[in-house]
Design a protein around this motif. Structure first.
Motif, PDB file in Angstrom:
ATOM      1  N   UNK A  42       0.794  -1.359   0.062  1.00  9.34           N
ATOM      2  CA  UNK A  42      -0.082  -0.214  -0.090  1.00  9.34           C
ATOM      3  C   UNK A  42       0.860   1.361   0.117  1.00  9.34           C
ATOM      4  N   UNK A  43       1.905   0.883   0.600  1.00 13.40           N
ATOM      5  CA  UNK A  43       2.627   2.517   0.980  1.00 13.40           C
ATOM      6  C   UNK A  43       3.630   3.115  -0.434  1.00 13.40           C
ATOM      7  N   UNK A  44       4.303   1.602  -0.432  1.00 16.67           N
ATOM      8  CA  UNK A  44       5.868   1.594  -1.856  1.00 16.67           C
ATOM      9  C   UNK A  44       5.044   1.165  -3.080  1.00 16.67           C
ATOM     10  N   UNK A  45       3.538   0.861  -3.155  1.00 16.58           N
ATOM     11  CA  UNK A  45       3.277  -0.274  -4.470  1.00 16.58           C
ATOM     12  C   UNK A  45       4.370  -1.256  -5.218  1.00 16.58           C
ATOM     13  N   UNK A  46       4.867  -2.298  -4.258  1.00 12.31           N
ATOM     14  CA  UNK A  46       6.194  -2.596  -4.085  1.00 12.31           C
ATOM     15  C   UNK A  46       4.935  -4.287  -3.924  1.00 12.31           C
ATOM     16  N   UNK A  47       5.370  -5.355  -5.428  1.00 17.10           N
ATOM     17  CA  UNK A  47       5.046  -6.718  -5.037  1.00 17.10           C
ATOM     18  C   UNK A  47       6.378  -7.770  -5.263  1.00 17.10           C
ATOM     19  N   UNK A  48       6.053  -8.561  -3.815  1.00 18.55           N
ATOM     20  CA  UNK A  48       6.638  -9.621  -3.500  1.00 18.55           C
ATOM     21  C   UNK A  48       7.171 -10.405  -4.544  1.00 18.55           C
ATOM     22  N   UNK A  49       8.179 -11.751  -4.017  1.00 19.14           N
ATOM     23  CA  UNK A  49       8.058 -12.955  -4.585  1.00 19.14           C
ATOM     24  C   UNK A  49       8.362 -13.592  -3.120  1.00 19.14           C
ATOM     25  N   UNK A  50       7.016 -15.009  -2.940  1.00 14.14           N
ATOM     26  CA  UNK A  50       7.398 -15.615  -1.878  1.00 14.14           C
ATOM     27  C   UNK A  50       8.236 -16.637  -2.490  1.00 14.14           C
ATOM     28  N   UNK A  51       8.911 -17.711  -1.097  1.00 15.23           N
ATOM     29  CA  UNK A  51       9.289 -18.696  -1.905  1.00 15.23           C
ATOM     30  C   UNK A  51       8.376 -19.404  -1.271  1.00 15.23           C
ATOM     31  N   UNK A  52       8.460 -21.079  -2.112  1.00 19.34           N
ATOM     32  CA  UNK A  52       7.537 -21.755  -2.061  1.00 19.34           C
ATOM     33  C   UNK A  52       7.771 -22.773  -0.858  1.00 19.34           C
ATOM     34  N   UNK A  53       6.486 -22.507   0.443  1.00 21.21           N
ATOM     35  CA  UNK A  53       5.852 -23.342   1.802  1.00 21.21           C
ATOM     36  C   UNK A  53       5.239 -24.214   1.533  1.00 21.21           C
ATOM     37  N   UNK A  54       4.452 -25.833   1.225  1.00 21.60           N
ATOM     38  CA  UNK A  54       3.204 -25.264   1.711  1.00 21.60           C
ATOM     39  C   UNK A  54       2.561 -25.487   2.289  1.00 21.60           C
ATOM     40  N   UNK A  55       3.220 -25.803   3.539  1.00 18.96           N
ATOM     41  CA  UNK A  55       2.103 -24.885   4.884  1.00 18.96           C
ATOM     42  C   UNK A  55       1.880 -24.074   4.601  1.00 18.96           C
ATOM     43  N   UNK A  56       2.554 -22.576   4.030  1.00 13.34           N
ATOM     44  CA  UNK A  56       2.338 -21.988   4.295  1.00 13.34           C
ATOM     45  C   UNK A  56       1.522 -20.631   2.418  1.00 13.34           C
ATOM     46  N   UNK A  57       1.059 -21.340   1.608  1.00 14.31           N
ATOM     47  CA  UNK A  57       0.995 -21.261   0.566  1.00 14.31           C
ATOM     48  C   UNK A  57      -0.360 -20.826   0.894  1.00 14.31           C
TER      49      UNK A  57
END
Length: 297
Positions: A42-57
């Motif tokens: 919301x503040x920086x208009x920045x999207x992130x890349x998320x390391x895949x972890x099955x439990x959290x996806x």
């Protein structure tokens, strides 16, 4: 070799090079991570890349701050949400969420609301919710924690549930398949996903729980909660919207050797005091009195 970044900055947020997130911790930590990522977006208009972890996806499906979920390249810039390893964690006045927000270049906020992407419940979740025999006053309890040191003896939970039933409350128990079923509670032990737990919490009037994922789920849903603390601190993990009851640890000989960043190996071990551990000196009658005050408003 990947590059670990301990704290993001506004300048790094403006850089076009991808930032990868390595999610660690319990499910409550992942709810706070989701919140920090949303506020940074919301503040920086920045999207992130998320390391895949099955439990959290499942928590990040449809998340506005996620560009992709996958495997980071060798030279990736990686940020971890391990707020407990930061020097600020040694100061009790710093809340866990505040430290996590600082990692994502968000400072000066006292907003404790949590964020999880809203998704339409699937048919299995709708059927589950429909078949729970809800009452006029609905209470969710959670007996367990990933750390046995944060758990109160099941006998005390039996008393709490018995007294709530006497007050015509419906009590549903949430937790894992290996948890002890509290007599009189409607058991959903081991049959719900974390997402389904969040949906169930939306339908209750009160949550009673130790410091665990379900406490954070109550905050996410904006539901009243009685949160029970012993070795962990409500100042660090609790929410202003909740009633936090703290066990008396003044006479505990292990008070400085229990949980915390300096004793990481203790988290999954039981308290050496066994039945005399601090969580068991919490007054179950006080819990019920507070619960009925909330439910009768």
């Amino acid at each position: 070799m990947s590059n670990r970044i301990d704290y993001l900055t506004p300048e790094r947020m403006a850089d076009e090079k991808p930032i990868w997130i390595d999610p660690v911790g319990g499910l409550g930590d992942i709810l706070m991570l989701s919140t920090a990522m949303k506020r940074a977006f919301d503040k920086y208009d920045k999207k992130f890349h998320l390391s895949r972890r099955t439990h959290y996806t499942q928590f990040f499906i449809g998340h506005p701050a996620v560009a992709e979920i996958g495997n980071p390249p060798v030279d990736a810039d990686i940020v971890c949400n391990d707020y407990w390893s930061r020097p600020e964690f040694n100061d009790l006045s710093n809340k866990a969420l505040t430290i996590l927000l600082k990692i994502f270049a968000i400072t000066g906020s006292d907003d404790e609301s949590l964020f999880l992407p809203e998704i339409e419940p699937d048919e299995a979740t709708k059927l589950l919710l429909k078949n729970i025999p809800w009452g006029k006053k609905n209470v969710a309890i959670a007996f367990s924690s990933e750390s046995p040191r944060k758990m109160m003896h099941p006998f005390k939970w039996h008393i709490i549930v018995e007294k709530l039933l006497d007050q015509r409350c419906f009590v549903v128990q949430l937790g894992g398949a290996r948890d002890i079923n509290i007599h009189g509670a409607y058991s959903l032990l081991g049959v719900t996903t974390p997402r389904q737990v969040c949906e169930i919490v939306k339908h209750v009037d009160l949550v009673i729980t130790p410091d665990n994922f379900i406490m954070h789920a109550a905050q996410l849903a904006g539901k009243p909660a009685i949160a029970l603390f012993g070795p962990t601190e409500p100042e660090r993990y609790g929410y202003k919207n909740h009633i936090c009851i703290r066990a008396d640890k003044r006479k505990c000989e292990f008070v400085d050797k229990c949980l915390g960043p300096h004793v990481p190996d203790n988290y999954a071990t039981p308290c050496p005091l066994k039945e005399d551990q601090c969580m068991n000196n919490i007054d179950e009658n006080k819990i019920v009195d507070i619960a009925m005050t909330i439910l009768n408003r």
